[in-house]
Design an enzyme around this catalytic site. Sequence first.
Site, mmCIF file in Angstrom:
data_model
loop_
_atom_site.group_PDB
_atom_site.id
_atom_site.type_symbol
_atom_site.label_atom_id
_atom_site.label_comp_id
_atom_site.label_asym_id
_atom_site.label_seq_id
_atom_site.Cartn_x
_atom_site.Cartn_y
_atom_site.Cartn_z
ATOM 1 C CE LYS A 55 -0.813 -0.349 5.032
ATOM 2 N NZ LYS A 55 -0.081 -1.628 5.195
ATOM 3 N NE ARG A 133 -0.638 1.528 12.324
ATOM 4 C CZ ARG A 133 0.063 0.848 11.442
ATOM 5 N NH1 ARG A 133 -0.385 -0.324 11.040
ATOM 6 N NH2 ARG A 133 1.198 1.310 10.966
ATOM 7 N NE ARG A 167 8.949 -4.895 4.783
ATOM 8 C CZ ARG A 167 7.969 -4.122 5.253
ATOM 9 N NH1 ARG A 167 7.270 -3.374 4.418
ATOM 10 N NH2 ARG A 167 7.689 -4.097 6.533
ATOM 11 N NE ARG A 211 12.126 -0.318 8.533
ATOM 12 C CZ ARG A 211 11.183 0.248 7.796
ATOM 13 N NH1 ARG A 211 9.987 -0.310 7.718
ATOM 14 N NH2 ARG A 211 11.423 1.359 7.140
ATOM 15 N NE ARG A 222 4.550 -5.107 11.453
ATOM 16 C CZ ARG A 222 5.211 -4.755 10.351
ATOM 17 N NH1 ARG A 222 6.287 -5.439 9.999
ATOM 18 N NH2 ARG A 222 4.778 -3.767 9.611
#
Length: 245
Positions: A55, A133, A167, A211, A222
């Site tokens: 997104k 959220r 990532r 990360r 998450r």
Amino acid sequence: MCIRDRYQRRVHGDYISRKMWMRNLIRRNFLGFGLKENFYSKPILIVLGPPGVGKGTFGRQLSRDWNMPIFSTGEYIRNFFMNDKSKLANELRQLEKAGKLAGDEYILKIVQKRLFVDDKPESRGIIFDGFPRTVKQAEMLDKIGKVQAAMNFFLREDILLEKLSGRRYCEKCNIPYNFSTIKHDGYDMKPILPKVNSNECDICHGKLTQREDDTLTVIKDRLSIYKQNTFPLEEYYKKQGVLIA
């Protein structure tokens, strides 16, 4: 004494610019939440979807096409706690490491500051990535602005896990890369690799790092939080007639 009189008195007495005076006035009243009639009149667009769905990438493309700034609360918070030594920054660091989301009291302050203090007159509106959220946050946003469209993105959970675990980010300029090659079950997602050195950013030659919230365990947490808190937003905006799926 009206605002205009106060401005003239301050300018002629203290020789400050009109822009500086107005900025100070806004900060005194707004950041202390003294203003009660603030409503953002420009269009607000929202990009929805679980972590890693893309997104942010699509939102940046919309930002270029429509000349609307994109505001990522997650990116803002990451930059804040990386460069700030305050108690608030430390609390946000602990939340990020644990893969948890910042509370509404933090997010609301950030959003209000962006809309009413940092917004530029020439902007055509704003695109939110990472806010709201929860339905509670959406209700808060409805009190200060009007959402014109909420665009929802979807990827299968196993694809998300594979994509997120690959990532990497430059530790200096935060440019994203991805080492995952996903080509199965109809998906064909090529990796985004550095062109010169596999461990260095092409832009600034900074070291590429993963990360802490992109490890497999944290990613699953998450996604679980997303399903519980954020997924109901789809129904919320569907009822309002602004959901684009």
